[in-house]
Design an enzyme around this catalytic site. Structure first.
Site, PDB file in Angstrom:
ATOM      1  N   GLU A 126     -10.249  -1.127  -1.807  1.00  0.00           N
ATOM      2  CA  GLU A 126      -9.873  -0.746  -0.440  1.00  0.00           C
ATOM      3  C   GLU A 126      -9.864  -1.930   0.523  1.00  0.00           C
ATOM      4  OE1 GLU A 126      -8.206   1.876   0.123  1.00  0.00           O
ATOM      5  OE2 GLU A 126      -9.527   3.491   0.800  1.00  0.00           O
ATOM      6  N   THR A 181      -5.768   1.357   9.816  1.00  0.00           N
ATOM      7  CA  THR A 181      -7.181   1.705   9.663  1.00  0.00           C
ATOM      8  C   THR A 181      -8.056   0.767  10.483  1.00  0.00           C
ATOM      9  OG1 THR A 181      -6.766   2.654   7.510  1.00  0.00           O
ATOM     10  CG2 THR A 181      -9.040   2.099   7.983  1.00  0.00           C
TER      11      THR A 181
HETATM   12  P1  ADP Z   1      -4.129   5.314   3.957  1.00  0.00           P
HETATM   13  O1  ADP Z   1      -5.058   4.849   2.870  1.00  0.00           O
HETATM   14  O2  ADP Z   1      -4.628   6.474   4.719  1.00  0.00           O
HETATM   15  O3  ADP Z   1      -2.754   5.517   3.482  1.00  0.00           O
HETATM   16  P2  ADP Z   1      -4.442   2.697   5.101  1.00  0.00           P
HETATM   17  O4  ADP Z   1      -3.954   2.214   6.417  1.00  0.00           O
HETATM   18  O5  ADP Z   1      -5.884   2.497   4.793  1.00  0.00           O
HETATM   19  O6  ADP Z   1      -4.042   4.206   5.049  1.00  0.00           O
HETATM   20  O7  ADP Z   1      -3.620   2.017   3.927  1.00  0.00           O
HETATM   21  C1  ADP Z   1      -2.285   1.780   4.013  1.00  0.00           C
HETATM   22  C2  ADP Z   1      -2.047   0.296   3.989  1.00  0.00           C
HETATM   23  O8  ADP Z   1      -2.555  -0.221   2.762  1.00  0.00           O
HETATM   24  C3  ADP Z   1      -0.571  -0.032   4.023  1.00  0.00           C
HETATM   25  O9  ADP Z   1      -0.381  -0.992   5.048  1.00  0.00           O
HETATM   26  C4  ADP Z   1      -0.257  -0.640   2.680  1.00  0.00           C
HETATM   27  O10 ADP Z   1       0.603  -1.744   2.780  1.00  0.00           O
HETATM   28  C5  ADP Z   1      -1.626  -1.084   2.156  1.00  0.00           C
HETATM   29  N1  ADP Z   1      -1.731  -0.919   0.694  1.00  0.00           N
HETATM   30  C6  ADP Z   1      -2.212  -1.817  -0.176  1.00  0.00           C
HETATM   31  N2  ADP Z   1      -2.164  -1.342  -1.432  1.00  0.00           N
HETATM   32  C7  ADP Z   1      -1.649  -0.107  -1.358  1.00  0.00           C
HETATM   33  C8  ADP Z   1      -1.344   0.863  -2.341  1.00  0.00           C
HETATM   34  N3  ADP Z   1      -1.524   0.649  -3.635  1.00  0.00           N
HETATM   35  N4  ADP Z   1      -0.846   2.014  -1.904  1.00  0.00           N
HETATM   36  C9  ADP Z   1      -0.625   2.227  -0.591  1.00  0.00           C
HETATM   37  N5  ADP Z   1      -0.876   1.351   0.372  1.00  0.00           N
HETATM   38  C10 ADP Z   1      -1.380   0.168   0.004  1.00  0.00           C
END
Ligand code: ADP
Length: 307
Positions: A126, A181
């Site tokens: 994460e 986030t």
């Molecule tokens: P959520 O987890 O609720 O979708 P986040 O803002 O924590 O929201 O995560 C989304 C962000 O994480 C996006 O900007 C995306 O580019 C990044 N990210 C990195 N790896 C991944 C992945 N495997 N899947 C989705 N988003 C990812």
């Protein structure tokens, strides 16, 4: 010899109102599918979706990197990601990729890790999305059901939800900032009043009791957060109206899903969930925003897809 494993992991909702960074619930609204294949040496990411493909910046890539290092695995790994969970909407999208990856990696290299270790590695991924490690979404997505995350040391408690628990999620069609986030963590107050902390603690305790007693009404009625929701709701167009409409249509409790902007309403299978969904849509329309509504139930967590 196994050289390829496919795992499907569900979306999840974090916090459930008063359980900020502690509660998570796996929900069957969307799924990510991840296939890991052993290769010669490098970590590569293959995806058609709009997510980072540099392993360091992708939650799945970072999980593989961390696990390879920890278990001194020399093989390379190709990570094929099919996104079902929309990224950046508070539905645990980055977590679903991490959760599917951790379970697939465990199977591919026959590690037989326990639940806490799986969640720990998934959480380490994460960092690629949120900038910090947090376990609420990954714990739910890996293990399924309702989870309580204790930290230092990490210990995840899992409880089976009542069979009649239902949710309606409204995902607004808005542009979310890249580091959403991080941004939405920035607006949370650094200090809280004791009365507010008591209010949230009592509701959080009642949510846990509701899961233990399999009482959806107790859960829904306790989805009340006086600390984080008031600080974040301005980031969601029409939030107050979406919430008011859903309650009027029969929802037991309504809150922001994770860091938002999705809004989640809790209910029972006997309620008119379509009516709740329409009421939420109308709330978003009042702020000139379209949304997708999904009626869903708790999910059992990440599972191997054997074709
Ligand atoms: P959520 O987890 O609720 O979708 P986040 O803002 O924590 O929201 O995560 C989304 C962000 O994480 C996006 O900007 C995306 O580019 C990044 N990210 C990195 N790896 C991944 C992945 N495997 N899947 C989705 N988003 C990812």
């Amino acid at each position: 010899m196994v050289s390829k494993v496919t795992v499907k992991a569900p979306s999840s909702t974090a916090n459930l109102g008063p359980g900020f960074d502690v509660f998570g619930l796996a929900i069957d609204a969307f799924y990510d599918t991840v296939t890991l294949t052993k290769t010669k040496s490098r970590i590569t990411i293959v995806t058609k979706d709009n997510i980072p493909t540099n392993p360091e910046n992708n939650t799945a890539g970072l999980v593989v990197k961390n696990m390879k290092k920890k278990f001194k695995i020399k093989d390379g790994v190709e990570i094929r990601i099919e996104k079902g969970v929309p990224a950046g909407f508070g539905m645990g999208s980055s977590a679903a990729s991490a959760a599917a990856t951790v379970v697939a990696f465990d199977k591919l290299f026959r590690l037989k890790l326990d639940d806490n270790a799986l969640v720990e590695f998934a959480g380490s991924g994460e960092k690629a999305s949120a900038g910090t490690i947090h376990y609420d979404n990954v714990a739910a997505s890996v293990l399924g059901g309702f989870v309580i995350v204790k930290t230092n040391p990490l210990d995840v408690i899992r409880i089976d939800p009542p069979i009649n628990l239902r949710m309606c999620v409204a995902v607004p069609k808005i542009d979310v900032p890249k580091k959403k986030t991080k941004v939405s963590r920035g607006v949370i107050p650094k200090n809280v009043k004791l009365v507010d902390s008591i209010s949230n603690l009592s509701n959080a305790a009642a949510i846990v009791a509701g899961f233990m007693k399999k009482d959806s009404e107790m859960i829904g009625n306790s989805i009340k957060d006086v600390i984080v929701e008031p600080a974040r709701q301005h980031m969601i167009p029409g939030f107050a109206k979406v919430k008011e409409n859903a309650i009027k249509a029969g929802a037991l409790g309504v809150t922001i899903s994770g860091a938002g902007p999705s809004v989640i309403a809790f209910s029972k299978s006997s309620a008119d969930l379509k009516k709740i969904g329409l009421a939420m849509s109308r709330g978003f329309t009042s702020a000139n925003t379209k949304c997708q509504t999904i009626i869903c139930k708790p999910s059992k967590g990440a599972i191997e897809n054997r074709k």
